[in-house]
Design a protein around this motif. Structure first.
Motif, PDB file in Angstrom:
ATOM      1  N   LYS A  94       0.829  -1.207   0.000  1.00 13.35           N
ATOM      2  CA  LYS A  94       0.000   0.000   0.000  1.00 13.35           C
ATOM      3  C   LYS A  94       0.867   1.261   0.000  1.00 13.35           C
ATOM      4  O   LYS A  94       0.588   2.227  -0.720  1.00 13.35           O
ATOM      5  CB  LYS A  94      -0.914  -0.010   1.228  1.00 13.35           C
ATOM      6  N   GLN A  95       1.940   1.280   0.789  1.00 12.08           N
ATOM      7  CA  GLN A  95       2.825   2.449   0.858  1.00 12.08           C
ATOM      8  C   GLN A  95       3.582   2.631  -0.462  1.00 12.08           C
ATOM      9  O   GLN A  95       3.748   3.760  -0.940  1.00 12.08           O
ATOM     10  CB  GLN A  95       3.821   2.280   2.006  1.00 12.08           C
ATOM     11  N   ILE A  96       4.012   1.517  -1.076  1.00 10.87           N
ATOM     12  CA  ILE A  96       4.725   1.603  -2.361  1.00 10.87           C
ATOM     13  C   ILE A  96       3.807   2.193  -3.432  1.00 10.87           C
ATOM     14  O   ILE A  96       4.226   3.052  -4.227  1.00 10.87           O
ATOM     15  CB  ILE A  96       5.237   0.212  -2.783  1.00 10.87           C
ATOM     16  N   CYS A  97       2.550   1.767  -3.415  1.00  9.75           N
ATOM     17  CA  CYS A  97       1.593   2.298  -4.393  1.00  9.75           C
ATOM     18  C   CYS A  97       1.393   3.801  -4.207  1.00  9.75           C
ATOM     19  O   CYS A  97       1.319   4.557  -5.185  1.00  9.75           O
ATOM     20  CB  CYS A  97       0.245   1.584  -4.248  1.00  9.75           C
TER      21      CYS A  97
ATOM     22  N   VAL B  73      -0.162  -3.553 -10.467  1.00  9.10           N
ATOM     23  CA  VAL B  73       1.164  -3.409 -11.081  1.00  9.10           C
ATOM     24  C   VAL B  73       2.257  -3.788 -10.092  1.00  9.10           C
ATOM     25  O   VAL B  73       3.206  -4.499 -10.420  1.00  9.10           O
ATOM     26  CB  VAL B  73       1.363  -1.963 -11.578  1.00  9.10           C
ATOM     27  N   VAL B  74       2.127  -3.305  -8.839  1.00  7.38           N
ATOM     28  CA  VAL B  74       3.155  -3.601  -7.841  1.00  7.38           C
ATOM     29  C   VAL B  74       3.218  -5.101  -7.568  1.00  7.38           C
ATOM     30  O   VAL B  74       4.311  -5.692  -7.470  1.00  7.38           O
ATOM     31  CB  VAL B  74       2.882  -2.810  -6.551  1.00  7.38           C
ATOM     32  N   ARG B  75       2.048  -5.733  -7.436  1.00 10.26           N
ATOM     33  CA  ARG B  75       2.033  -7.192  -7.184  1.00 10.26           C
ATOM     34  C   ARG B  75       2.652  -7.951  -8.359  1.00 10.26           C
ATOM     35  O   ARG B  75       3.343  -8.959  -8.171  1.00 10.26           O
ATOM     36  CB  ARG B  75       0.600  -7.660  -6.948  1.00 10.26           C
ATOM     37  N   LYS B  76       2.404  -7.482  -9.568  1.00  2.00           N
ATOM     38  CA  LYS B  76       2.962  -8.141 -10.748  1.00  2.00           C
ATOM     39  C   LYS B  76       4.496  -8.124 -10.713  1.00  2.00           C
ATOM     40  O   LYS B  76       5.151  -9.130 -10.994  1.00  2.00           O
ATOM     41  CB  LYS B  76       2.465  -7.437 -12.012  1.00  2.00           C
TER      42      LYS B  76
ATOM     43  N   ARG C  20       5.739 -10.510  -7.737  1.00  3.49           N
ATOM     44  CA  ARG C  20       5.513 -11.944  -7.922  1.00  3.49           C
ATOM     45  C   ARG C  20       6.311 -12.513  -9.105  1.00  3.49           C
ATOM     46  O   ARG C  20       6.704 -13.683  -9.084  1.00  3.49           O
ATOM     47  CB  ARG C  20       4.034 -12.206  -8.132  1.00  3.49           C
ATOM     48  N   SER C  21       6.545 -11.718 -10.113  1.00  4.86           N
ATOM     49  CA  SER C  21       7.208 -12.236 -11.315  1.00  4.86           C
ATOM     50  C   SER C  21       8.720 -12.354 -11.160  1.00  4.86           C
ATOM     51  O   SER C  21       9.351 -13.138 -11.861  1.00  4.86           O
ATOM     52  CB  SER C  21       6.906 -11.333 -12.504  1.00  4.86           C
ATOM     53  N   GLU C  22       9.314 -11.553 -10.285  1.00  6.72           N
ATOM     54  CA  GLU C  22      10.759 -11.491 -10.104  1.00  6.72           C
ATOM     55  C   GLU C  22      11.491 -11.053 -11.377  1.00  6.72           C
ATOM     56  O   GLU C  22      12.701 -11.271 -11.522  1.00  6.72           O
ATOM     57  CB  GLU C  22      11.313 -12.838  -9.629  1.00  6.72           C
ATOM     58  N   ALA C  23      10.764 -10.454 -12.322  1.00  4.96           N
ATOM     59  CA  ALA C  23      11.389  -9.933 -13.547  1.00  4.96           C
ATOM     60  C   ALA C  23      11.944  -8.544 -13.288  1.00  4.96           C
ATOM     61  O   ALA C  23      11.456  -7.811 -12.428  1.00  4.96           O
ATOM     62  CB  ALA C  23      10.373  -9.895 -14.677  1.00  4.96           C
TER      63      ALA C  23
END
Length: 378
Positions: free
Chosen positions: A22-25, A34-37, A40-43
């Protein structure tokens, strides 16, 4: 689309600084999705690729454009239309879209065709004494101060890669005979097969596949040297790729900068010294521990023994004038006075002219390659 810097900030904030999503967003003004993507992807980078390119105006015309592009590709290079001309032709049929859509589609179409029809080759391997390759090239030199276009005969042993070159004024049949004889005399033997282009001096008719009707005199030469001639498929230079590469190598090393000589004899002496020096100084491309010259000396034992000089001439009938002259190849040659009134046979060799009548030699001269020259021998 996320830039690499933003992805790096998200990853550092979550994995290093342990900030909640939430703070990053809130700090980066991004959605939670977008943040979760990113987490989770580690890309470390993201690229958006459109799966389907909409083309509302070009869509109905794709089949016609495919046909135009395929027909254009099949034409010779100098007859092909530019993409602008193809676009104009499509507009003439009723297409209402822009040029950019046609350009993008043509680029994709070309890439797809290349992936389908990309050529692949299996390297050819030759046993000692198995085959040689023969070809011609055109070079420009200065002979006695005159800029001259010469024809250079190239012979290459396929196993040892040993090369031989000799310059001539023309590519006529008697030059082919002379080039083979001098090459085989230099090699001190020949190979079981000779690989050729479909030159008119050797091949008279091309049939389906590899069947050929060879010139009668050319077959006589091959029989004399115990060589089996093999002609390449038309427009398939890779079948004699070694001698094709040799043409470029010789042009770079022996004809650059432009050669200045007094005669063909001087030029051919320079060429022979040049190929021997190259062979002794460069390693064999496959047997790296040997030079080309060493591989050639090892192959010599497997060559078919040199059978001696083939009587390589081109014969034509001729008449003798009242002034004891015979016309051949735009020049005139003198003959004995006793030859007047009866036909003669002119035998043209690479460097000389021999004139016969009823099996008797009535004249012999050095060959002239100009026009309008008269060669006398009183």
């Amino acid at each position: 689309m996320l830039v690499v810097e933003t992805v790096a900030k998200i990853r550092r904030a979550y994995f290093v600084q342990h900030k909640p999503i939430k703070q990053i967003c809130r700090e980066l003004k991004l959605s939670r999705k977008v943040v979760r993507k990113v987490i989770r992807s580690e890309a470390t980078a993201f690229r958006y690729t459109r799966s389907v390119q909409p083309a509302p105006k070009l869509g109905p015309w794709r089949d016609e454009l495919d046909r135009m592009l395929a027909a254009n590709t099949g034409k010779p290079a100098r007859e092909r239309l530019t993409l602008t001309r193809i676009f104009e032709a499509l507009r003439g049929l009723g297409y209402e879209g822009g040029y950019d859509a046609v350009r993008r589609y043509a680029k994709t179409w070309k890439r797809q065709q290349a992936s389908v029809t990309a050529p692949a080759f299996v390297p050819l391997v030759f046993a000692p004494g198995e085959a040689y390759q023969f070809d011609w090239s055109h070079e420009i030199v200065l002979i006695a101060g005159v800029t001259t276009t010469i024809k250079v005969a190239h012979v290459r042993l396929c196993h040892s890669r040993m090369l031989f070159v000799r310059a001539y004024p023309r590519e006529s049949q008697e030059m082919v005979f002379d080039a083979h004889d001098r090459a085989f005399a230099f090699f001190r033997g020949t190979c079981q097969r000779g690989i050729y282009d479909n030159v008119k001096t050797a091949v008279e008719t091309i049939f389906v596949g590899r069947e050929r009707a060879y010139n009668r005199r050319f077959l006589q030469m091959c029989s004399h040297y115990l060589v089996e001639p093999v002609a390449c498929t038309p427009a398939s230079g890779w079948e004699k790729g070694q001698v094709e590469n040799q043409v470029g190598l010789v042009r770079e090393r022996l004809f650059t900068p432009r050669v200045r000589v007094r005669s063909y004899d001087e030029l051919n002496a320079l060429l022979l010294d040049g190929v021997v020096a190259y062979a002794k100084a460069h390693p064999h491309p496959e047997q790296r521990e040997l030079t080309i010259w060493q591989a050639f000396e090892a192959e010599r034992g497997a060559l078919v023994p040199y059978a001696g000089r083939f009587d390589g001439f081109h014969a034509v009938p001729a008449a003798v004038s009242s002034t004891c002259l015979v016309r051949f190849d735009n020049n005139k040659y003198s003959v004995m006075a006793s030859a007047i009134g009866r036909p003669v046979e002119v035998r043209a060799y690479a460097e000389r002219i021999e004139i016969r009548q009823d099996g008797r030699v009535v004249a012999e001269h050095p060959r002239a390659f100009g026009r309008g020259q008269t060669v006398f021998d009183p």
